[in-house]
Structure formats: C-alpha cells, structure tokens
Write a protein that holds these residues in place. Structure first.
Motif, PDB file in Angstrom:
ATOM      1  N   LYS A   8      36.416 -11.648  -4.650  1.00  0.00           N
ATOM      2  CA  LYS A   8      36.453 -12.625  -5.740  1.00  0.00           C
ATOM      3  C   LYS A   8      37.007 -13.947  -5.245  1.00  0.00           C
ATOM      4  N   GLN A   9      38.099 -13.870  -4.458  1.00  0.00           N
ATOM      5  CA  GLN A   9      38.697 -15.095  -3.928  1.00  0.00           C
ATOM      6  C   GLN A   9      37.718 -15.798  -2.995  1.00  0.00           C
ATOM      7  N   GLU A  10      36.997 -14.997  -2.190  1.00  0.00           N
ATOM      8  CA  GLU A  10      36.058 -15.574  -1.231  1.00  0.00           C
ATOM      9  C   GLU A  10      34.941 -16.331  -1.930  1.00  0.00           C
ATOM     10  N   THR A  11      34.401 -15.757  -3.009  1.00  0.00           N
ATOM     11  CA  THR A  11      33.310 -16.436  -3.705  1.00  0.00           C
ATOM     12  C   THR A  11      33.811 -17.639  -4.486  1.00  0.00           C
ATOM     13  N   GLU A  12      34.965 -17.510  -5.144  1.00  0.00           N
ATOM     14  CA  GLU A  12      35.448 -18.612  -5.972  1.00  0.00           C
ATOM     15  C   GLU A  12      35.946 -19.788  -5.142  1.00  0.00           C
ATOM     16  N   SER A  13      36.282 -19.551  -3.865  1.00  0.00           N
ATOM     17  CA  SER A  13      36.835 -20.625  -3.047  1.00  0.00           C
ATOM     18  C   SER A  13      35.772 -21.440  -2.328  1.00  0.00           C
ATOM     19  N   LEU A  14      34.497 -21.170  -2.613  1.00  0.00           N
ATOM     20  CA  LEU A  14      33.457 -21.991  -2.009  1.00  0.00           C
ATOM     21  C   LEU A  14      33.701 -23.450  -2.340  1.00  0.00           C
ATOM     22  N   ASP A  15      33.463 -24.311  -1.396  1.00  0.00           N
ATOM     23  CA  ASP A  15      33.826 -25.720  -1.511  1.00  0.00           C
ATOM     24  C   ASP A  15      33.059 -26.394  -2.629  1.00  0.00           C
ATOM     25  N   ALA A  16      33.766 -26.696  -3.732  1.00  0.00           N
ATOM     26  CA  ALA A  16      33.115 -27.351  -4.869  1.00  0.00           C
ATOM     27  C   ALA A  16      32.734 -28.769  -4.543  1.00  0.00           C
ATOM     28  N   SER A  17      33.373 -29.356  -3.520  1.00  0.00           N
ATOM     29  CA  SER A  17      33.084 -30.752  -3.195  1.00  0.00           C
ATOM     30  C   SER A  17      32.027 -30.881  -2.110  1.00  0.00           C
ATOM     31  N   ALA A  18      31.444 -29.738  -1.710  1.00  0.00           N
ATOM     32  CA  ALA A  18      30.425 -29.804  -0.669  1.00  0.00           C
ATOM     33  C   ALA A  18      29.315 -30.749  -1.087  1.00  0.00           C
ATOM     34  N   GLY A  67      15.382 -16.123 -11.853  1.00  0.00           N
ATOM     35  CA  GLY A  67      16.760 -16.027 -12.313  1.00  0.00           C
ATOM     36  C   GLY A  67      17.703 -15.718 -11.170  1.00  0.00           C
ATOM     37  N   LEU A  68      18.893 -16.283 -11.246  1.00  0.00           N
ATOM     38  CA  LEU A  68      19.932 -16.038 -10.242  1.00  0.00           C
ATOM     39  C   LEU A  68      20.981 -15.118 -10.847  1.00  0.00           C
ATOM     40  N   ASN A  69      21.399 -14.107 -10.082  1.00  0.00           N
ATOM     41  CA  ASN A  69      22.406 -13.160 -10.535  1.00  0.00           C
ATOM     42  C   ASN A  69      23.557 -13.106  -9.535  1.00  0.00           C
ATOM     43  N   PHE A  70      24.715 -12.638 -10.002  1.00  0.00           N
ATOM     44  CA  PHE A  70      25.880 -12.667  -9.120  1.00  0.00           C
ATOM     45  C   PHE A  70      25.671 -11.795  -7.890  1.00  0.00           C
ATOM     46  N   ARG A 337      26.525 -22.062  -5.261  1.00  0.00           N
ATOM     47  CA  ARG A 337      27.930 -22.481  -5.384  1.00  0.00           C
ATOM     48  C   ARG A 337      28.365 -22.517  -6.849  1.00  0.00           C
ATOM     49  N   TYR A 338      27.494 -23.039  -7.689  1.00  0.00           N
ATOM     50  CA  TYR A 338      27.805 -23.179  -9.109  1.00  0.00           C
ATOM     51  C   TYR A 338      28.106 -21.806  -9.718  1.00  0.00           C
ATOM     52  N   MET A 339      27.293 -20.816  -9.364  1.00  0.00           N
ATOM     53  CA  MET A 339      27.540 -19.478  -9.895  1.00  0.00           C
ATOM     54  C   MET A 339      28.759 -18.844  -9.249  1.00  0.00           C
ATOM     55  N   ALA A 340      28.942 -19.041  -7.938  1.00  0.00           N
ATOM     56  CA  ALA A 340      30.082 -18.442  -7.246  1.00  0.00           C
ATOM     57  C   ALA A 340      31.395 -18.929  -7.830  1.00  0.00           C
ATOM     58  N   ARG A 342      31.792 -19.587 -10.863  1.00  0.00           N
ATOM     59  CA  ARG A 342      31.791 -19.077 -12.242  1.00  0.00           C
ATOM     60  C   ARG A 342      31.797 -20.207 -13.268  1.00  0.00           C
ATOM     61  N   LYS A 343      30.990 -21.227 -12.992  1.00  0.00           N
ATOM     62  CA  LYS A 343      30.902 -22.352 -13.922  1.00  0.00           C
ATOM     63  C   LYS A 343      29.854 -22.117 -15.007  1.00  0.00           C
ATOM     64  N   ASN A 344      28.941 -21.192 -14.758  1.00  0.00           N
ATOM     65  CA  ASN A 344      27.785 -21.067 -15.642  1.00  0.00           C
ATOM     66  C   ASN A 344      28.125 -20.415 -16.972  1.00  0.00           C
ATOM     67  N   ILE A 345      27.484 -20.929 -18.020  1.00  0.00           N
ATOM     68  CA  ILE A 345      27.417 -20.274 -19.320  1.00  0.00           C
ATOM     69  C   ILE A 345      25.979 -19.810 -19.471  1.00  0.00           C
ATOM     70  N   GLY A 346      25.782 -18.500 -19.597  1.00  0.00           N
ATOM     71  CA  GLY A 346      24.421 -17.983 -19.611  1.00  0.00           C
ATOM     72  C   GLY A 346      23.892 -17.863 -18.189  1.00  0.00           C
ATOM     73  N   LYS A 347      22.627 -18.232 -18.008  1.00  0.00           N
ATOM     74  CA  LYS A 347      21.936 -17.987 -16.746  1.00  0.00           C
ATOM     75  C   LYS A 347      21.762 -19.258 -15.925  1.00  0.00           C
ATOM     76  N   ILE A 348      21.670 -19.049 -14.618  1.00  0.00           N
ATOM     77  CA  ILE A 348      21.222 -20.090 -13.695  1.00  0.00           C
ATOM     78  C   ILE A 348      19.804 -19.727 -13.277  1.00  0.00           C
TER      79      ILE A 348
END
Length: 554
Positions: A8-18, A67-70, A337-340, A342-348
């Motif tokens: 969880k930490q690994e996915t959430e720490s993806l560089d949001a500023s990339a 569709g993109l899934n986790f 990155r957006y899904m990793a 966890r910014k999404n509401i609903g689907k990407i």
C-alpha cells in the motif's frame, strides 16, 4: 510492517509531481500497453502487438475504451499476489466493436458495439470468449460502458451470489467511492438494504453523502467499527463487503452480526495467509473470498449468468454506469499514478478513441468542471430567454459544443445575435420550438436531439414565467400559468430521460421557494416542486441540482 502495508505504501508513494508525459504510439496499428522490467509505472510503454484470430466460441474486439482496475497497478509494479511479474498483463475489461467472429457465434455480428471482460484489453485489439461479451446499450458512450463489466459483476457476485443480501438488511461497504464500491452502493440500494459505507478522504465521503448514503465513515481509522456498533445498538452488520487489509479486516469481522456474511474482496491478506480468530464465527457467520479471475476461468457459465443479470439491470435503468475520469492511452502512466494515489471516485477509463486535433485557438482548452464533454449535447429549456442564453454561453465556456435550446417562441433579435456569436465560435446549436409542459412535444424534441446531435448528457431546466399577485387575486388559471413550465415541465423532463445516463440535471429554482416572496405564492410553490423533485432524484441515485437563485442581472 506487513507485506500488505508495504504494498500500500509503495503504490501510494508514487511521485504525484512526476511530469505529465505522453507515451509514444507505435507506427503499427496494433499495439498494447506493456508492463516490463523493472516493473514500475515509468516502465509502462506501448508496444507493437499481433492480433489473434478468434477460435470457436470467441470474438475479436477493436478496443475503443478500457477500464482500469487496482489489480492493473499491482501487475504493472510486479507485485500482484500469486503471479510472477514476467507472466502478468494489464487490462481486464473494455468496450469497442466486434471485428472478427469465431465459429459458432450467433449472438453477435460484425460491427456490433459491445462491452466485455477480456484479459490484455489495454490495447487496440483483444480476443475473448463470447460469453464474456454483451451488447453495449445505445445510450452509453464507449467510455461509460467500460466502467461496467468488472465493477458490477464483482459487486453482484459478492452481494447476491455469496452474500444473499435481502431487503432491510444492513450492509457495510468499505472503500465505497471506488468502482466496485459505487457499484455495490447502487445494487444494495436496489435491493432495499440499509447502507453503511467508508471512504478514505473527506471529498469521497462528501460524494457518498451526496448519493443519499446516510452512514458514512472514515476507512483510514479503526473508529468505524465503534461507530457501526453505536448506530446499530450493538447488533452489527448482516453483510460486510471488505477490501481493507490487516487490522481493518479483523475489526470489520468483529462487527458482523448473527448469521452475517463477510465477503473479502482484497488479495493481500489471502496471499499472506493472514490469521483471523475463530470466535467471530460462533454467531453462524460465514467468510467468503472473491477472485473474479478464477470465477471467469473456472466457472464461465456462472460468470456469464452474473453478467447477464447486470446487463438486464443496466438495460432496465435500475443501475447506471459509474462516475469516471478518462485518460487517453498516451497518458496511461498518469492514469496509473492517479489510481495508485487513490484519487479516483468511481472508475478510471483509458480511451483509445482517435484523437481529433482541436482548432488552433483551442489547443490549450480544458473543461473547468466535470461533466461537460465537447462530444456530447446539452439541453436548455427556456433556452431562448435571458437566463437560457446565459446558461448556453456558460456551457460553451466550459467546453460544450453541442447545445439544444428549447422554447415556445421563435428567437428574438437579441437571441439570434447570441446564437450567431456562439456558432461563429464553433458551437453547433439546435433551436427547437416546443412547450416543455406538453409531454408529446418534449418527446418529439428529445427525438430530434437524438437524430441531430451526439448523446444527450445534461439538462438545464430554465423555463419559467411570472404572474405576480396576492393570493386572494390568484385564480386557478393564474396558478397553472406559472406552474406549468416549472412543475409539468420538470416532471416531463424527469420521466422522459429516466433511461438516459445524464451527467447533470439542473433546475433553475428561486430563493422564493425557500424564503418566500410577496405576491409570488404561485411562483414559490412552482419552484418548491422543483426543489423536491431534485431531492427525489438524488435519493434514487440520479443527478440533480436545484439552484435557488436570487435576483439576476442579464
């Protein structure tokens, strides 16, 4: 730290500023998104591929949206439980057009628009078993259709096949603002269950409340369990739909009531063979784990049956496609990155639609609000009046390019001037002379929009008129004159668009319905009806917003 927490930490720490980056599209017309060593989001690339001819019982689909899934995030990073990184793929669901048929296929024809569950679907073409394919409802865009297969089949299998959810039961849906979560919310509401939900951010919790979910809690705090027990006087849940790991799983299991069902959607605790105490099960509690990949591979007839049930609900208008955020295939890394994070509401959704080059003066254009799409149409009633024309100009500024303006009269000189200006700037405007209060006329107007413009995705109901007078002076005729465009018009719009996947439905109401206004009893009552209708639509999970405007200056 457990392996699950590490993931969880690994996915959430993806560089949001990339840096927002565009993937290079191969010259080949056939390519797919590939996850390769060292298995990071940055290593995702578009690679030339080969098409596979369908075998008996299979079809080939030209993919237009996927569709993109986790699980795709975990695969791309080489950490999907139980699968070696070099043997993984990305993409499990798509929407597109059938371009080849295997032997024995009778349910589909070449060119059919479909949605499907299909491995390796993040590419231009994919081949899959026909029983995992369904005809796309004509009212849905390809992007909307791509939100349906995995989320709804997962939620339906969990709630109904395993969970046996019944009317009046209580269900806790964890991570309820995600794809499966929002699908479960719609299905649970349809079943008549009392919904409890968690989400990981204030924005997501606010969104769930806007859907009418009354009991909304924080999925990143263990306090949700105490809240559930307090709200249920200690009896707990009949069913828990869990996707949280570690201590959250055990806390969730502890609040399952007698004869309750615990449905595990997550993979981490199962993969780690995590331990759970048996004491919770003394209350005749059952525990089930969901693996949809195994279901589709080993129980294809059950998977097909569930998919058929979902499609029937969709066709009947009982459920709707999920909220979505679309990324073009060239921006796939940004989507991951957006899904990793966890910014999404609903689907990407990843779109493979042919990208049309915008006019030179619009290359930097970006819609500033969600729900306005340059490739969809929008209806404004009272569209030729002052408020309607203001709404038309505002929609154009937000990115709308197809507008339908409905009114009872021909355009005035001032209206024509506004319309001509919008057309000169690239708007396609359909002017329809009709009375929104007359259902037959409105139905004909909607049919004309369907013939002449892209799919209708939004409505602004701005029709209205005034006939002020103190109550003792207002007879039936004066009441009806004010109420017809607002009351009958609003109701007709509601009834005639129930089967349409609208992004928004806005009522132009008035502060008079809230505060009252001298000599405007008829007007206040008419607007109060629209306010109530908006509440009704929201309680049904349909879009609605009633704006109690004050004075306008146009």
């Amino acid at each position: 730290m457990t392996r699950g927490e590490s993931r969880k930490q690994e996915t959430e720490s993806l560089d949001a500023s990339a840096e927002s980056e565009q993937l290079s599209v191969p010259n080949s017309q056939v390519f797919h998104l590939s996850a390769t060593s060292p298995y990071t989001v940055e290593s995702l690339s578009l690679q030339p591929a080969t098409r596979r001819a369908p075998e008996p019982g299979e079809v080939e689909i030209k993919v237009i949206a996927a569709g993109l899934n986790f699980r795709d995030i975990l695969r791309a990073m080489g950490i999907y439980p139980g699968v070696a990184a070099e043997n993984t793929w990305v993409g499990d669901e798509c929407a597109g057009k059938i371009v080849a048929l295997g032997e024995g296929i009778e349910a589909f024809q070449m060119g059919d628009e479909v949605l499907a569950v299909a491995a390796h679907s993040l590419g231009t073409y994919v081949t899959t078993r026909a029983e995992f394919v369904a005809l796309k409802p004509a009212s849905l865009t390809f992007e909307e259709a791509a939100t349906v297969p995995i989320a709804y089949t997962t939620a339906y299998y969990a709630l109904h096949h395993l969970g046996r959810l019944a009317k009046g039961e209580r269900v806790l849906i964890h991570a309820a603002a995600g794809g499966v979560g929002l699908a479960a919310v719609q299905l649970a509401r349809l079943a008549g269950a009392e919904i409890f939900a968690t989400a990981g951010s204030p924005e997501k919790r606010t969104f769930l409340r806007s859907l009418g979910v009354q009991h909304v809690m924080d999925s990143r705090s263990l306090d949700f369990a105490d809240e559930v027990l307090s709200l249920t006087n200690g009896t707990g849940m009949d069913l828990v739909l869990n996707s949280l790991a570690g201590a959250y799983l055990n806390r969730s299991l502890s609040i399952v009531g007698s004869f309750g069902r615990f449905i595990e959607l997550g993979k981490m605790d199962v993969d780690q063979n995590s331990q759970v105490g048996l004491r919770s099960f003394q209350k005749n509690v059952s525990f089930s784990a969901v693996d949809m990949h195994r279901l589709f591979q080993e129980r294809p007839f059950l998977a097909r049956s569930i998919m058929g049930e979902v499609m029937q609900l969709l066709q009947d208008g009982d459920i709707r496609p999920l909220p979505l955020k679309v990324f073009p295939i060239e921006e796939a890394r940004n989507a991951f990155r957006y899904m990793a994070q966890r910014k999404n509401i609903g689907k990407i959704v990843i779109s493979l639609q042919d990208v049309m080059a915008p006019p030179e003066n619009e290359k930097d254009f970006r819609p500033t609000i969600p729900g306005v799409d340059r490739d969809c149409s929008y209806l404004i009633t009272g569209g030729l009046g002052g408020l309607g024309l203001e709404a038309a100009q505002w929609l154009f500024q937000q990115g709308a390019r197809y507008l339908a303006l409905l009114g009872r009269s021909d355009p005035s000189n001032n209206a024509n001037a506004v319309l001509n200006d919008l057309r000169a700037r690239g708007a396609e405007i359909l002017v329809i002379k009709a009375d929104v209060a007359q259902r037959e006329e409105l139905a004909a107007a909607l049919a004309e929009i369907d013939r002449s413009q892209p799919p209708l995705r939004g409505i602004i109901h701005a029709a209205g008129t005034l006939d002020d007078g103190v109550l003792i002076q207002l007879d039936r005729e004066r009441f009806e004159g004010v109420m017809r465009p607002k009351v009958d018009g609003a109701w007709n719009l509601h009834v005639l668009t129930l089967d349409r996947p609208l992004d928004f439905f806005v009522f132009f109401s008035s502060a008079a319905s809230v505060l009252g206004s001298p000599a405007q009893g008829n007007y206040a009552a008419a607007n109060a009806f629209m306010d109530a209708l908006a509440h009704r639509r929201r309680s049904q999970g349909r879009p609605a917003l009633s704006i109690n405007w004050g004075s306008w200056s146009t």
